[in-house]
Write an enzyme that holds these catalytic residues in place. Structure first.
Site, PDB file in Angstrom:
ATOM      1  N   HIS A 306       0.848  -1.187   0.000  1.00 43.47           N
ATOM      2  CA  HIS A 306       0.000   0.000   0.000  1.00 43.47           C
ATOM      3  C   HIS A 306       0.877   1.228   0.000  1.00 43.47           C
ATOM      4  O   HIS A 306       1.939   1.224   0.631  1.00 43.47           O
ATOM      5  CB  HIS A 306      -0.907   0.012   1.239  1.00 43.47           C
ATOM      6  N   ASP A 363      -8.035  -5.237  -0.128  1.00 42.10           N
ATOM      7  CA  ASP A 363      -8.536  -6.060  -1.234  1.00 42.10           C
ATOM      8  C   ASP A 363      -8.129  -7.527  -1.139  1.00 42.10           C
ATOM      9  O   ASP A 363      -8.565  -8.334  -1.954  1.00 42.10           O
ATOM     10  CB  ASP A 363      -8.041  -5.488  -2.579  1.00 42.10           C
TER      11      ASP A 363
END
Ligand code: CMC
Length: 427
Positions: A306, A363
């Site tokens: 991320h 996700d």
């Protein structure tokens, strides 16, 4: 503490004011650099550039903290209803009973689609990707609701907001139903916002719809977890498109397109496709770990890493637990869940991932839950968009109310210097 940072260039030294956020984050206000020195700042991917001051979402990527308007994501995901969270994000405070009921009633009043828009949906090929269809239909909403474009005052903004909050779930449900070959139907507006979305999506034409509380609760949680994430790719897109005063629906449509990409919201689809491919290839997770680390191989461990989190994404922790609960409650055994857990365990002890602080993101497990609910892989990101809607609205509204200037980055030109035109027959 110092109030300025100093920039020296040639013989000149300028003082740049420091801006402090409510959680003591510090930024340097660089607005005067160009006028004072003729320099610009260069930061591809905006890795170190703040685009605005915002009071909506706080994220501490080092500590793995995420808060909407001051409330911890864990607190909201456990206790709140998605519509309450939407109100909180958009208007700044949790609603009281009366405010919540009015919000829901106003949204329900708008929960229908012009029949001509339905024709547009029907004319898309059934193989079309649901995100492309959703983005197009959201953009088309502008044509059917022209008064929602020029919204300078709060009352007009409110109308545009309840309109999109009412219409997007219908579009999402219909995009899903078209893909699944189901007739396009409206919901039951005596139901709550999330319960009605579940009904619109999952109701079969040949039998009475019976709500599944496990599915409703999981959907509520997933939508809350996706509702905002400060200045990510799609949200920045919404703000920048909105900064030209293009209108809310056009801005949201652009946000949906940005979300589609596999490095952003499209990762939920990419994760399940990756897990499925590993399963079909014999389930050798180690082989795929090696591929992910191999710089000559374009394969990446989707759902990992991320831009901001250098620690566990708090949403991933909640979703991992929810995946176990939902599959258990629905009596589903999905082998890709075991593959996902194996990959996670290996990555968390692998020096490549540890050194780069790569953890599972939101996700990594969400697609497994969507799949258990009966949602097709290509439609996962549409569900992300539905959850992100209140965040996009809140960020767009904040940008408009703050009267932020049009977004227009600069560049360093590295192309050809001045040259003369060469006629076609001389080239
Ligand atoms: N698998 C393997 N290596 C990775 C991964 C991954 N998933 N993510 C990052 N790296 C490596 C990358 O190769 C680089 O290594 P090196 O320093 O040796 O060059 C280092 O880690 C830093 O990565 P980066 O690409 O410079 O980081 P970024 O902040 O530009 O990208 C990211 C962040 C999310 C795009 C990236 O981690 C990624 O592609 N992840 C997979 C896609 C994904 O899951 N996206 C969903 C993001 S969360 C939800 C959302 O935003 O919608």
């Amino acid at each position: 503490m110092a109030k300025f940072a100093t920039l020296s260039f040639n013989d000149k030294s300028i003082e740049l004011p420091l801006i402090e956020g409510s959680e003591n984050e510090l930024g340097v206000d660089i607005k005067s650099i160009r006028t004072e020195t003729n320099l610009i700042t260069l930061d591809p991917g905006f890795k170190n550039t703040g685009s605005c001051q915002s009071a909506i979402t706080f994220l501490d990527g080092e500590k793995g903290v995420l808060r909407y308007r001051g409330y911890d994501i864990e607190d909201l995901a456990t206790n709140a209803d998605f519509l309450e969270v939407a109100f909180l994000l958009i208007f700044g405070e949790l609603p009281n009973q009366e405010q919540l009921e009015k919000f829901l009633t106003d949204i329900k009043e708008e929960s229908y689609i012009d029949e001509d828009l339905k024709k547009i949906l029907e004319s898309f090929p059934s193989a079309a990707h649901p995100m492309g269809v959703l983005s197009s239909l959201t953009s088309a909403l502008t044509a059917f609701n022209p008064t929602s474009v020029n919204v300078e005052i709060e009352e007009d903004m409110y109308k545009a907001i309840v309109r999109i909050m009412g219409k997007l779930p219908v579009l999402v449900a219909w995009v899903f139903r078209k893909k699944a070959g189901l007739p396009l139907k409206y919901g039951d507006y005596s139901l709550g916002y999330v319960e009605n979305i579940a009904r619109m999506m999952f109701r079969k034409p040949n039998k009475e719809y019976v709500a599944n509380p496990v599915v409703d609760a999981a959907l509520n949680k997933l939508l809350i977890l996706h509702a905002d994430h400060e200045q990510n790719c799609s949200t920045s897109t919404v703000r920048i498109v909105g900064s030209s005063h293009a209108g809310l629906f056009a801005s949201i449509s652009a946000g949906i397109s940005a979300l589609w990409g596999p490095l952003h919201g499209g990762a939920n689809q990419a994760v399940v496709e990756m897990l499925e491919a590993i399963r079909q290839d014999g389930g050798d997770t180690k082989k795929y770990m090696e591929k992910a680390k191999d710089k000559s191989d374009s394969f990446r461990l989707m759902g990992f890493g991320h831009r901001v989190y250098k620690n566990f994404d708090p949403r991933a922790r909640i979703i991992k637990k929810a995946a176990d609960e939902v599959l258990n409650d629905l009596g589903i055994v999905d082998p890709v869940l075991d593959i996902a857990k194996e990959l996670e365990a290996e990555a968390l002890r692998d020096p490549y991932f540890v050194e780069r602080k790569l953890y599972p993101n939101v996700d990594f497990y969400s697609g497994i839950i969507y799949r258990a609910m009966g949602i097709s892989t290509e439609t996962f990101t549409v569900m992300f968009a539905l959850g992100r809607l209140p965040g996009w609205i809140a960020q767009w509204r904040e940008m408009r109310l703050n009267k932020e200037p049009i977004g227009r980055p600069r560049q360093i030109y590295i192309g050809e210097n001045k040259r003369s035109f060469v006629p076609l027959n001389k080239r």
